[in-house]
Enzyme design. Structure first.
Site, PDB file in Angstrom:
ATOM      1  N   GLU A 184      14.405 -41.119  37.502  1.00  0.00           N
ATOM      2  CA  GLU A 184      13.087 -40.591  37.158  1.00  0.00           C
ATOM      3  C   GLU A 184      12.193 -41.640  36.503  1.00  0.00           C
ATOM      4  OE1 GLU A 184      11.867 -37.841  37.998  1.00  0.00           O
ATOM      5  OE2 GLU A 184      13.510 -36.470  38.405  1.00  0.00           O
TER       6      GLU A 184
ATOM      7  N   GLU B  99      37.259 -41.240  37.347  1.00  0.00           N
ATOM      8  CA  GLU B  99      36.896 -41.117  35.930  1.00  0.00           C
ATOM      9  C   GLU B  99      37.998 -41.621  35.005  1.00  0.00           C
ATOM     10  OE1 GLU B  99      37.874 -37.016  33.852  1.00  0.00           O
ATOM     11  OE2 GLU B  99      36.377 -36.753  35.415  1.00  0.00           O
TER      12      GLU B  99
END
Length: 311
Positions: free
Chosen positions: A94, A125
Site C-alpha cells: 500500500e 514458518e
C-alpha cells in the site's frame, strides 16, 4: 530419565500462550443464532484498540527509530509467516500508491515466498534459515529496519529474521500478541499487544491479526508523516494511477490551496500530475520547474519548501 516428543513439547508451548487459550464459555457458539455470534465477535474486536493503546509509548519509540533510519535512505522490511506475513506484505504494497515510496523502499517478506500469500507452504514458518536467506538477498544494511511479526511471538521465521538483521546492524522491531515473547526479546524494540484468547481457539487471524494490522498501519503511516510524505492530513504524495486517484489528487490540491478548478487543472497538467508540486505552484505562485527545484532542496517536504519561498 524420561523425554518428551517434539510434538508434545510444541503442544505444551502453545497451551501456555494466551492467544491459544480455550474459552469454555464459547464451547456452544456453533449453536447460537447468527446475530448473537456476530455480537460476540464484535464485542471481542472492540477490545483490540484498548490493547494497542497500552503499548503506544513503545510503538511511538519504534516509529521514531524507523523514521530516522529511513530519512537516511534505509528501507523498511516486514517479515512474518501466515497471517502475520500476509499483513506485512499488504502494508508494504500500500505504500507506493499512497506515499509514492520508491520500489523496494518498503518490503514485505512472507515465509514460503509469494506462493504463501494464498496457500500454506509446509515448514516455511519453522525455518530461521529461510528468513536469513531472504534478508541476504536484499543485501540488508545497518540503515535498514526489519519488523518481525508473529501473533505467538515464537515463530522461528520471524525470530530468525530479527536476529539475523540485528547481527547485521539493522534496526529491529518485534511485534507479537503474547507477553514475554521470544520475538520481542530478540528485537531492540519489542511491541507486545496482548489481545487474549480468540473467539475461535487459536485463530489468530482474528483479534491478534486486527491488532497487528493496526500497529502496522501506525508504523508505515506515521513514519511517512515524519518523512514529509503528507501535508497536514493530506496525502500529497499519492500516485494517481487510475481515475479514482486522479479525482482524489484534484480534491487534495483543492483542499490544500482553495484554488478554483481551472487553476487546479492547469497546475496538475504543468506538473505532470504531481500533487505536491501542483500545490506548491499555487501556494507559492511559482512555475513547475521552480517547484520541483524547491522540493528537491527540501528533501521532498512541502512545508519546508513553502518556508523557503517565504524566507
Amino acid at each position: 530419565m524420561t523425554s518428551t516428543s517434539p510434538s508434545r513439547d510444541l503442544r505444551a508451548a502453545l497451551e501456555s500462550l494466551t492467544t491459544e487459550a480455550f474459552r469454555p464459555e464459547l464451547a456452544e457458539i456453533d449453536r447460537l443464532p447468527t446475530l448473537e455470534i456476530a455480537r460476540l465477535m464484535n464485542a471481542e474486536d472492540a477490545t483490540v484498540p484498548a490493547a494497542v493503546a497500552e503499548r503506544l509509548p513503545q510503538i511511538a519509540a519504534a516509529i521514531d527509530a524507523v523514521a530516522e533510519r529511513m530519512a537516511g535512505g534505509g528501507r523498511l522490511v516486514y517479515a512474518g509467516a501466515g497471517t502475520a506475513g500476509r499483513l506485512g506484505v499488504l502494508d508494504a504494497s500500500e505504500c507506493p500508491p499512497t506515499f509514492a515510496t520508491a520500489p523496494g523502499q518498503v518490503i514485505g517478506l512472507i515465509a514460503g515466498g509469494p506462493e504463501a500469500m494464498v496457500t500454506s507452504v509446509e515448514g516455511a514458518e519453522d525455518s530461521p534459515k529461510l528468513a536469513a536467506e531472504a534478508l541476504d538477498a536484499l543485501a540488508l544494511t545497518p540503515e535498514d529496519t526489519v519488523v518481525g511479526v508473529s501473533a505467538s511471538g515464537r515463530t522461528p521465521y520471524a525470530i530468525g529474521a530479527v536476529r539475523h538483521a540485528r547481527a547485521l546492524g539493522a534496526l529491529t522491531v518485534g511485534l507479537a500478541c503474547n507477553a514475554d515473547s521470544a520475538l520481542a526479546a530478540a528485537a531492540e524494540h519489542g511491541i507486545e499487544i496482548v489481545t487474549g484468547p480468540e473467539l475461535l481457539t487459536g485463530s489468530t487471524r482474528l483479534k491478534a491479526g486486527t491488532a497487528q494490522k493496526l500497529v502496522l498501519n501506525m508504523i508505515s503511516t506515521i513514519t511517512m508523516i515524519r518523512l514529509g510524505k503528507t501535508y497536514g492530513n493530506l496525502m500529497v504524495d499519492v500516485r494517481a494511477s487510475n481515475e479514482k486517484l486522479r479525482a482524489r489528487s484534484r480534491r487534495i490540491v483543492a483542499l490544500a490551496t482553495g484554488a478554483p478548478d481551472d487553476e487546479i487543472e492547469r497546475a496538475l497538467t504543468a506538473t505532470d500530475g504531481e500533487v505536491k508540486h501542483a500545490i506548491l505552484t499555487l501556494l507559492a505562485d511559482v512555475d513547475a520547474a521552480t517547484a520541483a527545484s524547491l522540493l528537491h532542496a527540501s528533501d521532498g517536504r512541502l512545508r519546508a519548501a513553502l518556508e523557503r519561498t517565504r524566507g
